[in-house]
Motif scaffolding. Sequence first.
Motif, PDB file in Angstrom:
ATOM      1  N   VAL A  13       0.837  -1.205   0.000  1.00  0.00           N
ATOM      2  CA  VAL A  13       0.000   0.000   0.000  1.00  0.00           C
ATOM      3  C   VAL A  13       0.869   1.251   0.000  1.00  0.00           C
ATOM      4  CG1 VAL A  13      -1.804   1.275   1.191  1.00  0.00           C
ATOM      5  CG2 VAL A  13      -1.880  -1.211   1.154  1.00  0.00           C
ATOM      6  N   PRO A  37       3.679   1.478  -3.150  1.00  0.00           N
ATOM      7  CA  PRO A  37       3.087   1.869  -4.435  1.00  0.00           C
ATOM      8  C   PRO A  37       2.561   3.297  -4.428  1.00  0.00           C
ATOM      9  CG  PRO A  37       2.332  -0.304  -3.830  1.00  0.00           C
ATOM     10  CD  PRO A  37       3.084   0.223  -2.656  1.00  0.00           C
ATOM     11  N   ILE A  38       2.016   3.718  -3.290  1.00  0.00           N
ATOM     12  CA  ILE A  38       1.486   5.077  -3.276  1.00  0.00           C
ATOM     13  C   ILE A  38       2.622   6.098  -3.305  1.00  0.00           C
ATOM     14  CG2 ILE A  38       0.272   6.730  -1.800  1.00  0.00           C
ATOM     15  CD1 ILE A  38      -1.688   4.376  -1.246  1.00  0.00           C
ATOM     16  N   ARG A  98       5.406   5.568  -4.773  1.00  0.00           N
ATOM     17  CA  ARG A  98       5.821   5.562  -6.182  1.00  0.00           C
ATOM     18  C   ARG A  98       4.877   6.417  -7.024  1.00  0.00           C
ATOM     19  NH1 ARG A  98      10.298   3.750  -8.663  1.00  0.00           N
ATOM     20  NH2 ARG A  98       9.231   2.495 -10.230  1.00  0.00           N
ATOM     21  N   ALA A  99       3.583   6.314  -6.714  1.00  0.00           N
ATOM     22  CA  ALA A  99       2.612   7.109  -7.476  1.00  0.00           C
ATOM     23  C   ALA A  99       2.915   8.588  -7.320  1.00  0.00           C
ATOM     24  CB  ALA A  99       1.189   6.799  -7.015  1.00  0.00           C
ATOM     25  N   ILE A 119       5.922   9.259  -9.504  1.00  0.00           N
ATOM     26  CA  ILE A 119       5.579   9.288 -10.929  1.00  0.00           C
ATOM     27  C   ILE A 119       4.835  10.569 -11.287  1.00  0.00           C
ATOM     28  CG2 ILE A 119       4.227   8.138 -12.738  1.00  0.00           C
ATOM     29  CD1 ILE A 119       4.728   5.510 -11.287  1.00  0.00           C
ATOM     30  N   TRP A 138       5.650  10.466 -17.951  1.00  0.00           N
ATOM     31  CA  TRP A 138       6.095   9.081 -18.087  1.00  0.00           C
ATOM     32  C   TRP A 138       5.021   8.291 -18.784  1.00  0.00           C
ATOM     33  CZ3 TRP A 138       5.457   4.307 -14.881  1.00  0.00           C
ATOM     34  CH2 TRP A 138       6.462   3.369 -15.170  1.00  0.00           C
ATOM     35  N   GLY A 164      -4.584   6.319 -17.155  1.00  0.00           N
ATOM     36  CA  GLY A 164      -3.479   5.385 -16.997  1.00  0.00           C
ATOM     37  C   GLY A 164      -3.499   4.272 -18.027  1.00  0.00           C
ATOM     38  N   TYR A 217       0.702   8.082 -17.535  1.00  0.00           N
ATOM     39  CA  TYR A 217       0.883   7.658 -16.149  1.00  0.00           C
ATOM     40  C   TYR A 217       1.155   8.828 -15.218  1.00  0.00           C
ATOM     41  CZ  TYR A 217       0.803   2.930 -17.859  1.00  0.00           C
ATOM     42  OH  TYR A 217       0.402   1.761 -18.433  1.00  0.00           O
ATOM     43  N   SER A 228      -4.439  10.521  -8.951  1.00  0.00           N
ATOM     44  CA  SER A 228      -4.637   9.612  -7.823  1.00  0.00           C
ATOM     45  C   SER A 228      -4.171  10.264  -6.525  1.00  0.00           C
ATOM     46  CB  SER A 228      -3.909   8.287  -8.062  1.00  0.00           C
ATOM     47  OG  SER A 228      -2.518   8.475  -8.044  1.00  0.00           O
ATOM     48  N   PHE A 286      -6.485  11.059  -3.291  1.00  0.00           N
ATOM     49  CA  PHE A 286      -6.142  10.694  -1.921  1.00  0.00           C
ATOM     50  C   PHE A 286      -6.218  11.907  -0.988  1.00  0.00           C
ATOM     51  CE2 PHE A 286      -2.831  10.434   1.366  1.00  0.00           C
ATOM     52  CZ  PHE A 286      -3.473   9.505   2.168  1.00  0.00           C
TER      53      PHE A 286
END
Lengths: 348, 299
Positions: free
Chosen positions: A70, A73-74, A76-77, A80, A85, A300, A306, A313, A317
């Motif tokens: 969780v 990855p977030i 990383r989001a 990004i 990208w 996406g 991305y 995203s 959040f």
Amino acid sequence: MIDVADEATAQMGAPASPATSNPTVPVAGRASARPATGRSAGRRGSGPFRKGLEITLFVAPALALLGLFVVVPIARAVQISFFKWKGYGDFERFVGLDNYRRVLENPEFIEAFQHNMIIVVASIAIQLPLGLAIALLLNRKMRGQGILRTIIFVPYVLSEVIAGVIWYQMFVPNEGIIDTVLSSVGLSGPKQGFTGSLEWALPAVIAVLTWKYLGMAIILFLAGLQGVPEELYEAAQLDGASWWQIQRRVTIPMLGPTLRTWAFLSMIGSLQLFDMVWVLTGGGPANATSTMATFLVQQGTQRSNYGIASAASVILFIVALVMALLYQRFIMNRDNTATVVRRKKVSR
Amino acid sequence: MSTATAAPKGAAAAAATKTARRTNRSTNVMRGGNPWIYFIALIVVAFSLGPVLYGVISGFRTNGDLIRNPSGLPDPWVLKNYSGILSDSNFWRYTLNSTVIALITTALVVICGVMAAYPLARYKFKGREGIYTIFVAGLLFPATVGVIPLFILIRDLNLSNTWWGIALPQAAYALPLTVVILRPFLQAIPNELEEASQLDGASRLGFFWRILLPLSGPGLVTVGVLAFVGSWNAYLLPLLLLLGDNKTLPLGVADFSAEHSTDIAGVFAFTSLAMIPALIFFLAMQKRIVSGLQGAVKG
């Protein structure tokens, strides 16, 4: 097993039992237990180190899963979201906050955000009074109560995909059952069908969501009603209160924590809505039912943007977080301290 | 086992007041029997079940009948839609995938969840509320937020398109709710039980194993069933992470309805069969789920 749990809660809730009749006893028990563990460290094998080790070992697996699948990855989001990208190669084109600017200036995203807000408000505005009314009416001894509760639960159990596929077929223009029933009473739906019409698509999505989640609200409210001490009803009746007065002055205030928690969960769910919309309308027609989640999945997976998708995203959040914090601050915080005291007082 | 003595006493008292309440109940205003109540109950039932029954019954139609007369009963009733799906090896393949993935997810969630909830509920230590807040904050992370990086991560772990590759992230996303439900549940277990077990020489771990776990059975069932059904019904993560033979039932349903858009009766049959397992499982567990959720929402 359920009875066992009942005992546990019954003991908590009914301080009439000798052990807890004196409110200072549990506190004193706790306080004296602490130094005692220190003294008899040999026997219990405790001490702060051992305790710390236990805590670490117990919490670690959950935190590891949460972290790896969780949080990472977030994170990383977020990373990004600062790059342009397309899904392959290294991150080279750092664009700063440009993706965020492009998302926030994108009318499609603004629309999607508005749809989320409409769904948040509509879900609570429709399901709260309706669910509460039904729960209050059904909160009594009646034949077939068990089976009734089971049936009410059915829509909630179905996956949003399955519910979406069934409703999609029901909404089919002309040949679907909804149009057929409407025309049999002399009405007609929109030409493109409810899910294909600009002004009806969002209400149709909200209707299906109401169908799917109203039962959950009713079940939770009924469960909360079970927690209202019977003595209160009896006392109110002795005082000559009518059914309606009892509901308004006793039941609904006692149900406060349940209602507030339900509304919180409903709000979070509405902000994250994806499956149902994706199956029912795909976000269309012309983005009339898009949500922030469908926007970012489209960006996406279909357009390979991305960077944009990640920025969206992160915004999703942040919106959820801010709303949750505001809710906790202004609405839920009454529960955390006040109600415990109130509940104890009431049951005394 | 002096630890047990506290419970039966309380239980007896609770049982006594309970029966007293029951007898009182039949004479107060909370009594049922009003026909309006049954009428409202009937409407609620029709509203809840209508679309589901419509789907199941439509699976017994021919496509021609479905177009001619969608609101009546099937004429003729045919079994070929259902038998066609049941002899479709893809359907069984998807069912197996859904089952295994849901079981792995459930096991991970229940084990990790109760372990994490135990110290958060019953230990006093610095940073406890901080850790709990991490789990609460986890409620806010939709799978959508991290789904693209998650896809890359699963690929790097060589778990792409495998059962574990979907079960691990699903368990991670289910953990926050699990901990939030279990914590008040474990907190509600009376301190007297813990003190009594300490007096009997049990360590905190002994208390966890011998008393807390058995007593929290209903809570564990609740979170287990929620995790199972959550996994069974999941769409977005499998949509992005699973391909071909490893697809789960919701993906299968969506694919089938896209590929067989003219065979609407077949779509209904597939949909109906796909919802049965979770439906039966969940409804069988319904009472326990409600008693568990009750604790969470009150807390």
